[in-house]
Design an enzyme around this catalytic site. Structure first.
Site, PDB file in Angstrom:
ATOM      1  N   GLY A   1       0.612  -9.569  -2.801  1.00  0.00           N
ATOM      2  CA  GLY A   1       1.968  -9.158  -2.381  1.00  0.00           C
ATOM      3  C   GLY A   1       2.161  -7.671  -2.637  1.00  0.00           C
ATOM      4  CG  HIS A   2       2.250  -6.053  -6.633  1.00  0.00           C
ATOM      5  ND1 HIS A   2       1.831  -7.048  -7.482  1.00  0.00           N
ATOM      6  CD2 HIS A   2       3.518  -5.735  -7.024  1.00  0.00           C
ATOM      7  CE1 HIS A   2       2.782  -7.337  -8.344  1.00  0.00           C
ATOM      8  NE2 HIS A   2       3.819  -6.569  -8.088  1.00  0.00           N
ATOM      9  CB  SER A   7       3.074 -10.858 -11.937  1.00  0.00           C
ATOM     10  OG  SER A   7       3.118  -9.786 -11.034  1.00  0.00           O
ATOM     11  N   GLY A  66       9.434  -6.006  -2.310  1.00  0.00           N
ATOM     12  CA  GLY A  66       9.108  -7.294  -1.685  1.00  0.00           C
ATOM     13  C   GLY A  66      10.357  -8.157  -1.528  1.00  0.00           C
ATOM     14  CD  GLU A  67      12.279  -9.413   3.628  1.00  0.00           C
ATOM     15  OE1 GLU A  67      11.685 -10.436   4.038  1.00  0.00           O
ATOM     16  OE2 GLU A  67      12.949  -8.669   4.364  1.00  0.00           O
ATOM     17  CE  LYS A  68       7.762 -13.101  -6.191  1.00  0.00           C
ATOM     18  NZ  LYS A  68       8.699 -13.282  -7.328  1.00  0.00           N
ATOM     19  CB  VAL A 103       2.141 -11.719   0.493  1.00  0.00           C
ATOM     20  CG1 VAL A 103       0.704 -12.174   0.692  1.00  0.00           C
ATOM     21  CG2 VAL A 103       2.397 -10.403   1.229  1.00  0.00           C
TER      22      VAL A 103
END
Ligand code: PAF
Length: 254
Positions: A37-38, A187, A148-150, A177
């Site tokens: 994702g990062h 994480s 990130g949209e998370k 992602v």
């Protein structure tokens, strides 16, 4: 090679030097324990800017639970390798005293959205996030910063802060992602046991089903999750759950 700056003063001098001052900078703040994702944020920044700078700082002021802070994964060597692979130019890697030179006497408070959802369950969390992000944005002096949209609530609060304080950096949201089984990259996923990891994708499955909010809660609890909240915001369904001591968040577009 990713050049590492531990000193903010050293970074700030370099940022204003002839070598960098006319470049467009893309910035990705992180707490390390980097995952795909990062990497998607780094890649986007590398494509859209002359230079990309990342920060790694596990920010104690946004942890309301001391155990959560203690257990947060710290993987500096592998993180650095990922930054180099992704073509990240600079890493800002400050210690607590560097970044909190005021000893957290100053803070950024938001009074509406930050009190809901994750904010209602994690007192002080968003004040810690907004304060550190304000510091980091002022330090990086980037044209664009990527989130990130998370962490959808976090993204909204940071965008609102940048607007409210007329900050120069454009705040950009990037899609979640997911692992192959649907679990949102985080994480914290490394803290899940094998059994919990197998169960975790059910969170996304229930969240994206056509069940009502109440049914989703009941079904998650039946599957062994402890539900913090399931709510809707801006045509999205957001949720936070616990598997054992690990807190997972996710959201889906409706
Ligand atoms: O999303 C995160 O990793 C953190 O909340 C952030 C934005 C780096 C601030 O510490």
């Amino acid at each position: 090679m990713t050049r590492v700056f531990k000193s903010i003063k050293e970074w700030s001098e370099f940022r204003m030097s002839e070598e960098l001052k006319n470049n467009s900078i893309g910035f990705v703040p992180t707490m390390g324990a980097l995952h795909a994702g990062h990497v998607s944020l780094f890649t986007r920044s590398v494509t859209e800017n002359d230079k990309t700078v990342v920060s790694i700082f596990v920010n104690p002021t946004q942890f309301n639970d001391p155990d959560d802070l203690k257990n947060y994964p710290r993987t500096f060597e592998t993180d650095l390798a990922k930054l180099e692979n992704a073509g990240v130019d600079y890493l800002i890697y400050p210690g607590y005293n560097e970044l909190y030179n005021d000893n957290f006497n100053y803070e950024v408070n938001e009074k509406q959205l930050s009190t809901k959802f994750c904010g209602a369950h994690r007192p002080g969390h968003f004040t810690g996030v907004l304060t550190v992000v304000m510091k980091l944005l002022n330090i990086a002096r980037a044209k664009r910063a990527y989130f990130g949209e998370k962490d959808y609530q976090q993204y909204n609060l940071i965008e609102g802060m940048a607007d409210a304080f007329f900050m120069d950096t454009e705040i950009i949201a990037c899609p979640i992602v997911r692992e192959e089984d649907g679990l949102a990259m985080s994480s914290r996923n490394t803290l899940l046991s094998n059994g919990q990891h197998k169960l975790a994708p059910k969170f996304f499955e229930h969240l994206s089903s056509s069940e009502s909010i109440n049914e989703i809660k009941v079904n998650l609890e039946k599957d062994g999750f402890k539900v913090d909240y399931i709510e809707e915001l801006n045509n999205r369904r957001l949720g936070a759950v616990y598997l054992g001591k690990v807190r997972l968040i996710d959201n889906v577009e409706l």
